[in-house]
Design an enzyme around this catalytic site. Structure first.
Site, PDB file in Angstrom:
ATOM      1  N   ASN A  25      37.204  37.629  35.538  1.00 38.53           N
ATOM      2  CA  ASN A  25      36.084  37.218  35.361  1.00 38.53           C
ATOM      3  C   ASN A  25      35.118  38.392  34.847  1.00 38.53           C
ATOM      4  OD1 ASN A  25      33.114  36.518  35.392  1.00 38.53           O
ATOM      5  ND2 ASN A  25      33.165  36.183  37.545  1.00 38.53           N
ATOM      6  N   LYS A  27      32.238  38.715  33.826  1.00 39.31           N
ATOM      7  CA  LYS A  27      30.885  38.648  34.023  1.00 39.31           C
ATOM      8  C   LYS A  27      29.980  39.048  32.866  1.00 39.31           C
ATOM      9  CE  LYS A  27      32.121  39.480  38.941  1.00 39.31           C
ATOM     10  NZ  LYS A  27      31.726  39.821  40.341  1.00 39.31           N
ATOM     11  N   HIS A 112      30.057  30.469  41.253  1.00 40.04           N
ATOM     12  CA  HIS A 112      29.933  31.867  41.595  1.00 40.04           C
ATOM     13  C   HIS A 112      28.737  32.258  42.380  1.00 40.04           C
ATOM     14  CE1 HIS A 112      30.594  36.112  41.299  1.00 40.04           C
ATOM     15  NE2 HIS A 112      31.811  35.820  40.967  1.00 40.04           N
ATOM     16  N   GLU A 114      27.216  34.613  42.246  1.00 38.94           N
ATOM     17  CA  GLU A 114      26.140  35.553  41.559  1.00 38.94           C
ATOM     18  C   GLU A 114      25.129  34.301  40.883  1.00 38.94           C
ATOM     19  OE1 GLU A 114      28.592  37.905  39.246  1.00 38.94           O
ATOM     20  OE2 GLU A 114      29.117  39.045  41.365  1.00 38.94           O
ATOM     21  N   GLU A 183      35.773  33.791  47.544  1.00 42.26           N
ATOM     22  CA  GLU A 183      35.223  35.145  47.410  1.00 42.26           C
ATOM     23  C   GLU A 183      33.998  35.465  48.091  1.00 42.26           C
ATOM     24  OE1 GLU A 183      36.038  35.923  42.666  1.00 42.26           O
ATOM     25  OE2 GLU A 183      33.719  35.218  43.039  1.00 42.26           O
ATOM     26  N   GLY A 189      32.355  43.346  44.317  1.00 44.64           N
ATOM     27  CA  GLY A 189      31.660  44.688  43.562  1.00 44.64           C
ATOM     28  C   GLY A 189      31.532  45.805  44.704  1.00 44.64           C
ATOM     29  N   SER A 229      36.597  42.528  45.183  1.00 41.72           N
ATOM     30  CA  SER A 229      37.396  43.880  45.122  1.00 41.72           C
ATOM     31  C   SER A 229      38.853  44.046  44.978  1.00 41.72           C
ATOM     32  CB  SER A 229      36.668  44.976  46.179  1.00 41.72           C
ATOM     33  OG  SER A 229      35.298  44.921  45.867  1.00 41.72           O
TER      34      SER A 229
HETATM   35  P1  13P Z   1      35.155  42.357  41.658  1.00 38.38           P
HETATM   36  O1  13P Z   1      36.657  42.087  41.629  1.00 38.38           O
HETATM   37  O2  13P Z   1      34.424  43.203  40.539  1.00 38.38           O
HETATM   38  O3  13P Z   1      34.587  42.533  43.144  1.00 38.38           O
HETATM   39  O4  13P Z   1      34.353  40.661  41.456  1.00 38.38           O
HETATM   40  C1  13P Z   1      35.023  39.826  42.027  1.00 38.38           C
HETATM   41  C2  13P Z   1      34.457  38.308  41.418  1.00 38.38           C
HETATM   42  O5  13P Z   1      33.157  38.386  41.629  1.00 38.38           O
HETATM   43  C3  13P Z   1      35.069  37.677  40.691  1.00 38.38           C
HETATM   44  O6  13P Z   1      34.535  36.424  40.235  1.00 38.38           O
END
Ligand code: 13P
Length: 360
Positions: A25, A27, A112, A114, A183, A189, A229
């Site tokens: 992803n 982002k 997601h 976010e 997740e 992150g 992560s």
């Molecule tokens: P990270 O791997 O940067 O923690 O992000 C995970 C994520 O949100 C994948 O959709």
């Protein structure tokens, strides 16, 4: 007795038909030019090998039309990170599922955390998005996961169960087309990651919720990815759990060496499949030179299982039905003792019905 063991092998192999997947992803990272360069680099890194899992990259909308034709579709699937909850029309700034599909993309991340947290995506909105994605031939990678306070209050199961409502009004046929991603928001992150035991526990819970709603077969065939992560250094332990079928990778997907390092953790070298009818075990080309020995191996494996002085196996042979996970342990033991060809059974039964892999 041999018949019962044959049935067991078929059952165990059939039981793991779901795919292992490593999905990136991106982002809101990478300009168009940087994204193209990243996709090209990944494509080159995978050019001379066949990954042992499905590989997907989910990119910002503007990259899709450029990246999709650049990558080898047999090895890398491309997806969006979102799509609209409306079909088309006066929704300035939105991108529909049909538009995503028209770029050649095959996947879309939906739900997601976010998007839920910063853009107010609710269970109801996500129901519409999922339906539109499916109607346009896209595979939703549907994300669920709790925030830290919910984890600390031990409410994670409740939270993910409620989030699953967005996909639990799908027909069984539609549900079986989706991929789930767990997740935990506190791990995204942050550098913190769920422990392998925490991941397994909640993945097993999610699978049991799917089984309750759609039945065991669909639950067993649903890929559930872990995200948060995930890096080459911790992914192996996470992926070795029976209910963790790969990862949804954020930061580490932005660097080919890291992303490929995660893909490479699915290191199976040889595959044994059951055929479509489920009554013959067949061996793929990947077994290479060992294919000729496969029949011999199979016979020896059955003999070994018979010889195993194992309570679970005895129970099974006497007609009881121990859990499939228990039976997998028995099979592993038998396979590890089997000398016919240099194979051992580790996590390899995880992939597409794959039962065994070479030890080297
Ligand atoms: P990270 O791997 O940067 O923690 O992000 C995970 C994520 O949100 C994948 O959709």
């Amino acid at each position: 007795m041999n018949n019962r063991i044959e049935n067991l092998l078929t059952l165990l192999i059939k039981n793991k038909m779901r795919k292992n997947i490593v999905a990136g992803n991106w982002k809101m990272n990478k300009t168009l030019q940087e994204g193209i360069a990243l996709a090209k680099e990944l494509n080159e890194a995978l050019a001379n090998e066949k990954p042992n899992c499905d590989v997907i990259i989910c990119t910002p909308f503007i990259h899709l039309a450029s990246v999709t034709p650049l990558v080898d579709a047999a090895k890398i699937g491309v997806g969006a990170e979102n799509c609209a909850d409306k079909e088309s029309g006066a929704y300035t700034g939105e991108v529909s599922a049909a538009m995503v599909a028209s770029t050649g993309a095959k996947y879309v991340i939906l739900g997601h955390s976010e998007r839920r947290a910063y853009y107010g995506e609710t269970v109801e909105i996500l129901k519409d998005k999922v339906k539109l994605a499916l109607a346009n031939g896209l595979t939703p990678i549907f994300c669920i996961g709790e925030v830290l306070e919910e984890r600390e209050a031990n409410k994670q199961n409740e939270v993910v169960a409620a989030q699953l409502a967005s996909v639990f009004d799908l027909s069984a046929e539609d549900f079986s087309k989706i991929v789930l991603a767990y997740e935990p928001v506190w791990a995204i992150g942050t550098g913190k990651t769920a422990s392998p035991a925490q991941a397994q526990e909640i993945h097993a819970f999610i699978r049991s919720a799917v089984a309750e709603k759609y039945g065991k077969e669909i639950a067993d065939n649903t890929s559930i990815l872990y995200g948060g992560s995930c890096k080459p250094s911790n992914a192996k332990e996470l992926f070795s759990n029976p209910d963790v079928d790969g990862g949804l990778i954020g930061g580490a997907a932005l660097k080919v060496s890291d992303f490929k390092g995660i893909i490479d953790l699915f290191e199976m070298k040889a595959y044994i499949y059951n055929d479509e009818k489920g009554d013959n075990i067949t061996v793929t080309d990947d077994l290479g030179d060992m294919a000729d020995q496969a029949a011999e191996y199979r016979t020896e494996l059955i003999e070994k299982i018979c010889e195993l002085d194992d309570d679970l196996m005895m129970q099974y042979l006497e007609g009881e039905e121990p859990s499939v996970d228990d039976m997998k342990k028995v099979l592993r033991k038998a396979t590890c003792e089997c000398q016919a060809i240099p194979v051992c059974c580790g996590t390899a039964y995880r992939n597409k019905g794959c039962l065994l892999y070479t030890s080297d």
